[in-house]
Write a protein that holds these residues in place. Structure first.
Motif, PDB file in Angstrom:
ATOM      1  N   ARG A  71     -28.802  88.862  43.075  1.00 42.53           N
ATOM      2  CA  ARG A  71     -30.157  88.349  42.877  1.00 42.53           C
ATOM      3  C   ARG A  71     -30.414  87.172  43.811  1.00 42.53           C
ATOM      4  O   ARG A  71     -29.620  86.248  43.874  1.00 42.53           O
ATOM      5  CB  ARG A  71     -30.358  87.906  41.439  1.00 42.53           C
ATOM      6  N   ARG A  72     -31.509  87.231  44.527  1.00 46.05           N
ATOM      7  CA  ARG A  72     -31.941  86.128  45.391  1.00 46.05           C
ATOM      8  C   ARG A  72     -32.564  85.070  44.502  1.00 46.05           C
ATOM      9  O   ARG A  72     -33.406  85.379  43.664  1.00 46.05           O
ATOM     10  CB  ARG A  72     -32.959  86.656  46.403  1.00 46.05           C
ATOM     11  N   VAL A  73     -32.149  83.826  44.636  1.00 50.62           N
ATOM     12  CA  VAL A  73     -32.654  82.754  43.779  1.00 50.62           C
ATOM     13  C   VAL A  73     -33.706  81.940  44.511  1.00 50.62           C
ATOM     14  O   VAL A  73     -34.868  81.907  44.117  1.00 50.62           O
ATOM     15  CB  VAL A  73     -31.497  81.852  43.290  1.00 50.62           C
ATOM     16  N   THR A  83     -30.584  93.165  49.573  1.00 50.80           N
ATOM     17  CA  THR A  83     -31.209  94.449  49.248  1.00 50.80           C
ATOM     18  C   THR A  83     -30.474  95.610  49.906  1.00 50.80           C
ATOM     19  O   THR A  83     -30.256  96.644  49.282  1.00 50.80           O
ATOM     20  CB  THR A  83     -32.688  94.449  49.675  1.00 50.80           C
ATOM     21  N   GLY A 124     -24.368  93.296  40.302  1.00 53.48           N
ATOM     22  CA  GLY A 124     -25.681  92.684  40.435  1.00 53.48           C
ATOM     23  C   GLY A 124     -25.742  91.670  41.565  1.00 53.48           C
ATOM     24  O   GLY A 124     -24.792  90.940  41.820  1.00 53.48           O
ATOM     25  N   LYS A 127     -36.260  81.344  47.314  1.00 54.98           N
ATOM     26  CA  LYS A 127     -37.047  82.195  48.211  1.00 54.98           C
ATOM     27  C   LYS A 127     -37.837  81.316  49.180  1.00 54.98           C
ATOM     28  O   LYS A 127     -37.993  80.115  48.930  1.00 54.98           O
ATOM     29  CB  LYS A 127     -38.002  83.051  47.390  1.00 54.98           C
ATOM     30  N   ALA A 171     -28.207  82.649  46.227  1.00 51.08           N
ATOM     31  CA  ALA A 171     -28.119  83.931  45.529  1.00 51.08           C
ATOM     32  C   ALA A 171     -27.095  83.883  44.413  1.00 51.08           C
ATOM     33  O   ALA A 171     -26.199  83.044  44.422  1.00 51.08           O
ATOM     34  CB  ALA A 171     -27.737  85.033  46.517  1.00 51.08           C
ATOM     35  N   ARG A 182     -27.302  96.097  47.922  1.00 51.46           N
ATOM     36  CA  ARG A 182     -27.630  96.671  46.612  1.00 51.46           C
ATOM     37  C   ARG A 182     -27.970  98.161  46.728  1.00 51.46           C
ATOM     38  O   ARG A 182     -27.488  98.984  45.938  1.00 51.46           O
ATOM     39  CB  ARG A 182     -28.823  95.915  46.012  1.00 51.46           C
ATOM     40  N   ALA A 222     -32.625  87.894  51.637  1.00 57.14           N
ATOM     41  CA  ALA A 222     -33.055  88.906  50.668  1.00 57.14           C
ATOM     42  C   ALA A 222     -32.865  90.306  51.254  1.00 57.14           C
ATOM     43  O   ALA A 222     -32.487  91.235  50.533  1.00 57.14           O
ATOM     44  CB  ALA A 222     -34.509  88.689  50.274  1.00 57.14           C
TER      45      ALA A 222
END
Length: 132
Positions: A78-80, A12, A76, A82, A129, A15, A8
């Motif tokens: 996105r972490r799926v 981040t 985009g 966790k 992700a 991003r 993550a």
């Protein structure tokens, strides 16, 4: 500083650098991060990356890719899965990102790969992700 979710943190940093229109971003290195970065390179989401030795764990220097009028190629991330909630998927139920326009990064028993490659090899695993 102790980071619980290193994947993550990688996403981040990419991003944030993308939205700030930076040319490169530095991330602490690990084998999982190297594999994810290699997938991003192979799929054409980043220009290049290099491992910089610093005497400790090393640094991955990622060169970001931009299109016409400095628009980022990665729209985009996105972490799926966790640390608090792991998401696993069989090869039949492998998710399609943006109806096939994006990729899902999956950790399988045969290594870290995209959803398309996992379907090809008929393996399932942890969905790390989504990238589009």
């Amino acid at each position: 500083m102790q980071i619980t979710d290193t994947i993550a943190d990688l996403l981040t940093r990419i991003r944030n650098a993308n939205s700030a229109k930076h040319a490169t971003v530095d991330v602490p290195a690990s084998n999982v991060k190297k594999a994810i970065t290699q997938i991003l390179l192979d799929e054409g989401y980043i220009k290049s990356f290099q491992i910089v030795e610093d005497g400790k764990q090393g640094i991955i220097r990622i060169t970001l890719k931009y299109g016409a009028s400095k628009s980022p190629v990665i729209t985009g991330l996105r972490r799926v899965s966790k640390p608090g909630l792991r998401i696993y998927s069989s090869c039949e139920d492998m998710p399609k990102v943006r109806k096939g326009l994006g990729i899902a990064v999956v950790s399988t028993s045969k290594g870290i790969m995209t959803d398309k490659k996992a379907r090809e090899l008929n393996v399932g695993g942890e969905v790390l992700a989504f990238v589009w």
